[in-house]
Design a protein around this motif. Sequence first.
Motif, mmCIF file in Angstrom:
data_model
loop_
_atom_site.group_PDB
_atom_site.id
_atom_site.type_symbol
_atom_site.label_atom_id
_atom_site.label_comp_id
_atom_site.label_asym_id
_atom_site.label_seq_id
_atom_site.Cartn_x
_atom_site.Cartn_y
_atom_site.Cartn_z
ATOM 1 N N ASN A 433 0.823 -1.219 0.000
ATOM 2 C CA ASN A 433 0.000 0.000 0.000
ATOM 3 C C ASN A 433 0.857 1.269 0.000
ATOM 4 O O ASN A 433 0.367 2.348 -0.333
ATOM 5 N N PHE A 434 2.126 1.149 0.383
ATOM 6 C CA PHE A 434 2.935 2.334 0.636
ATOM 7 C C PHE A 434 4.230 2.403 -0.180
ATOM 8 O O PHE A 434 4.887 3.450 -0.186
ATOM 9 N N ALA A 435 4.628 1.309 -0.798
ATOM 10 C CA ALA A 435 5.888 1.277 -1.553
ATOM 11 C C ALA A 435 5.681 0.506 -2.851
ATOM 12 O O ALA A 435 4.587 -0.016 -3.124
ATOM 13 N N ASP A 436 6.724 0.419 -3.650
ATOM 14 C CA ASP A 436 6.621 -0.320 -4.910
ATOM 15 C C ASP A 436 6.415 -1.810 -4.678
ATOM 16 O O ASP A 436 5.778 -2.495 -5.486
ATOM 17 N N ILE A 437 6.966 -2.297 -3.587
ATOM 18 C CA ILE A 437 6.951 -3.740 -3.323
ATOM 19 C C ILE A 437 7.162 -3.964 -1.837
ATOM 20 O O ILE A 437 7.818 -3.155 -1.163
ATOM 21 N N GLN A 438 6.574 -5.021 -1.298
ATOM 22 C CA GLN A 438 6.859 -5.406 0.080
ATOM 23 C C GLN A 438 7.719 -6.663 0.079
ATOM 24 O O GLN A 438 7.741 -7.399 -0.900
ATOM 25 N N ASN A 439 8.442 -6.874 1.176
ATOM 26 C CA ASN A 439 9.456 -7.935 1.123
ATOM 27 C C ASN A 439 8.939 -9.317 1.491
ATOM 28 O O ASN A 439 9.709 -10.283 1.462
ATOM 29 N N GLY A 446 5.651 -19.603 0.038
ATOM 30 C CA GLY A 446 6.716 -18.711 0.474
ATOM 31 C C GLY A 446 7.960 -18.756 -0.387
ATOM 32 O O GLY A 446 8.601 -17.719 -0.612
ATOM 33 N N THR A 447 8.332 -19.931 -0.863
ATOM 34 C CA THR A 447 9.520 -20.034 -1.717
ATOM 35 C C THR A 447 9.290 -19.321 -3.041
ATOM 36 O O THR A 447 10.177 -18.643 -3.572
ATOM 37 N N ILE A 448 8.088 -19.470 -3.570
ATOM 38 C CA ILE A 448 7.769 -18.860 -4.862
ATOM 39 C C ILE A 448 7.695 -17.347 -4.750
ATOM 40 O O ILE A 448 8.246 -16.622 -5.595
ATOM 41 N N THR A 449 7.041 -16.847 -3.702
ATOM 42 C CA THR A 449 6.928 -15.389 -3.583
ATOM 43 C C THR A 449 8.277 -14.737 -3.291
ATOM 44 O O THR A 449 8.528 -13.605 -3.703
ATOM 45 N N ALA A 450 9.175 -15.450 -2.605
ATOM 46 C CA ALA A 450 10.533 -14.930 -2.412
ATOM 47 C C ALA A 450 11.240 -14.798 -3.758
ATOM 48 O O ALA A 450 11.919 -13.796 -4.026
ATOM 49 N N ALA A 451 11.073 -15.809 -4.614
ATOM 50 C CA ALA A 451 11.672 -15.733 -5.948
ATOM 51 C C ALA A 451 10.995 -14.664 -6.798
ATOM 52 O O ALA A 451 11.646 -14.013 -7.624
ATOM 53 N N CYS A 452 9.690 -14.459 -6.593
ATOM 54 C CA CYS A 452 9.000 -13.376 -7.299
ATOM 55 C C CYS A 452 9.633 -12.031 -6.967
ATOM 56 O O CYS A 452 9.799 -11.171 -7.839
ATOM 57 N N PHE A 453 9.967 -11.847 -5.698
ATOM 58 C CA PHE A 453 10.642 -10.614 -5.286
ATOM 59 C C PHE A 453 11.944 -10.449 -6.069
ATOM 60 O O PHE A 453 12.213 -9.388 -6.655
ATOM 61 N N ARG A 456 11.970 -9.404 -9.902
ATOM 62 C CA ARG A 456 11.750 -8.009 -10.303
ATOM 63 C C ARG A 456 13.073 -7.273 -10.560
ATOM 64 O O ARG A 456 13.073 -6.175 -11.127
ATOM 65 N N PHE A 457 14.170 -7.891 -10.154
ATOM 66 C CA PHE A 457 15.484 -7.266 -10.312
ATOM 67 C C PHE A 457 16.335 -7.995 -11.356
ATOM 68 O O PHE A 457 17.520 -7.699 -11.499
ATOM 69 N N THR A 458 15.731 -8.948 -12.073
ATOM 70 C CA THR A 458 16.510 -9.809 -12.982
ATOM 71 C C THR A 458 15.943 -9.831 -14.399
ATOM 72 O O THR A 458 16.189 -10.766 -15.149
ATOM 73 N N LYS A 459 15.204 -8.815 -14.771
ATOM 74 C CA LYS A 459 14.492 -8.843 -16.049
ATOM 75 C C LYS A 459 15.406 -8.635 -17.251
ATOM 76 O O LYS A 459 15.001 -8.900 -18.389
ATOM 77 N N GLU A 460 16.620 -8.198 -17.020
ATOM 78 C CA GLU A 460 17.504 -7.844 -18.143
ATOM 79 C C GLU A 460 18.487 -8.952 -18.504
ATOM 80 O O GLU A 460 19.369 -8.746 -19.349
ATOM 81 N N TYR A 461 18.363 -10.117 -17.881
ATOM 82 C CA TYR A 461 19.271 -11.223 -18.215
ATOM 83 C C TYR A 461 18.601 -12.551 -17.871
ATOM 84 O O TYR A 461 17.552 -12.603 -17.213
ATOM 85 N N ARG A 462 19.230 -13.624 -18.344
ATOM 86 C CA ARG A 462 18.755 -14.983 -18.051
ATOM 87 C C ARG A 462 19.162 -15.327 -16.615
ATOM 88 O O ARG A 462 20.339 -15.256 -16.279
ATOM 89 N N TRP A 463 18.189 -15.749 -15.834
ATOM 90 C CA TRP A 463 18.424 -15.885 -14.390
ATOM 91 C C TRP A 463 17.761 -17.130 -13.833
ATOM 92 O O TRP A 463 16.675 -17.531 -14.260
ATOM 93 N N ALA A 464 18.442 -17.737 -12.880
ATOM 94 C CA ALA A 464 17.872 -18.850 -12.113
ATOM 95 C C ALA A 464 18.195 -18.648 -10.645
ATOM 96 O O ALA A 464 19.242 -18.086 -10.283
ATOM 97 N N HIS A 465 17.300 -19.105 -9.818
ATOM 98 C CA HIS A 465 17.429 -18.978 -8.361
ATOM 99 C C HIS A 465 17.431 -20.373 -7.750
ATOM 100 O O HIS A 465 16.551 -21.194 -8.046
ATOM 101 N N LEU A 466 18.429 -20.665 -6.912
ATOM 102 C CA LEU A 466 18.519 -21.936 -6.203
ATOM 103 C C LEU A 466 18.292 -21.675 -4.721
ATOM 104 O O LEU A 466 19.110 -21.015 -4.070
ATOM 105 N N ASP A 467 17.180 -22.189 -4.196
ATOM 106 C CA ASP A 467 16.894 -22.069 -2.770
ATOM 107 C C ASP A 467 17.434 -23.319 -2.086
ATOM 108 O O ASP A 467 16.883 -24.412 -2.212
#
Length: 498
Positions: A433-439, A446-453, A456-467
């Motif tokens: 409600n107050f910022a661009d994104i909440q953490n 929970g694992t998926i929404t953490a990766a969603c966060f 938003r910072f990886t749109k300019e390259y090919r990226w993978a996340h390993l939890d």
Amino acid sequence: MNFTLSSKPLSGLKADCVVVAIPDGDQWPASSRQVDEAIGGLLSQLKESGDLATKAGSTALVPVQANGANWPRVIAVGTGKDAERTPAVYRKAVAAAAAQLKDSAAAHVVFALTDTPVTGDDAITAENALLNVTARILEEQLYTFTDFKSEQPPARKLNKVTVVASASDAPAKAAFKLGLATGRGMNFTRDLANMPPNICNPVWLAEQAQKLASEFDEIKVDILDEDQMKELGMNTLLSVAAGSTQPARLIVMEYRGGDANDKPHVLVGKGITFDTGGISLKPGQGMDEMKYDMGGAAAVFGTMKVLAETKPKLNVVTVIAAAENMPDGSATRPGDIVTSMAGHTVEILNTDAEGRLVLCDALTYVKRFDPETVIDLATLTGAVIVALGHHATGLLGNDDALANELLAAGERTGDRAWRLPLWDEYQSSLDSNFADIQNIGGRDAGTITAACFLSRFTKEYRWAHLDIAGTAWHTGKNKGASGRPVPLLVDYLMSHAQ
């Protein structure tokens, strides 16, 4: 430990012990048959009488009295039925044999398992592939961490292992060397992660990078302090370190083994050297294990060590976001809003969701390297343990080809991952409600929404996340770092070497 590769006949190799496979059936590997014949058929007799188990991973130490035998003892390792002997079964057998060797009276062991027939893809079951995994597991299984014991355990008698293969040509030697290097990289990862947090802080971690660079000319290091990070606008990373007396560091290591124009593969490691949760304080039970919250950073170190030792022809850049998450009077509060390096404002609703805060600035920083791919690895969410347990690493990303390559690397090495969806429908849980994104999102996914966060910072390259929260360390009686996902990362990177 002295590991050597030999293609000499077993009859010409003398040692204190020989390790052979005992299958559940009549199709014995050639090495097992040779040893059995050399000791007068003793293994066959023991198997027939039921005194020698053939179940996969079972072991038996057999004293040998035969005159003229090259080996006074044999370790017989059960390898199960031929049709059911998967690569996982083979790895289990090697690990069981190594465990038996740890406290044996043998100083020199001949290890003759790589001619064991294994079912599955040739890329995993060919002898050189088995050589690689055998060498890795031997290094890994013989690991100890006793740095802080006031009374050191007695030194092992075992000091030499000769691994037998049908050939010791250049491909076999390369596979063996890479396996040993991978095992050493895993053990380096474990050393760093097992270090107590009163020693392993962000500055100490940066010093380990500098030591690695002093040991290997192939590695170049750049360390950014808090003033430099502040100038770059890394406010989300710095917000995590705000409650600690230990200053944050951004650790950059570069390995340039490829052509100058080749784009680098980039690894980003979460380096929270201790995680109390901050103001959103964690429960006390098990909090000691939060020293492992730098498991992603430790695995980055281990992978870089493998690259420096084996010198593949590719370029790799690693970035470690190192901080300590503590709850003092200057700590970030739930409800605070900070601006990331990318310019996005972030409402921090839970200070224990700090990994994504340090990673998002690091993922923004790596754009300057014009990366071929970016892979971040982080002990990010407890939710991944609920989803996958402690067997598989959670994998998410924005590129199907990259994700599939990582899944395949995990299958080849046994350091497996499982892909979770990263659909747009999950993104709305991060609306603020107050910022661009909440953490944080809600309780679900929970694992998926953490990766969603992070996405938003990886749109300019090919990226993978390993939890790797479920795989980076073992808990309970066998508490300690696992060294994962170094095998997966090494396999993936080597598949891109020229």
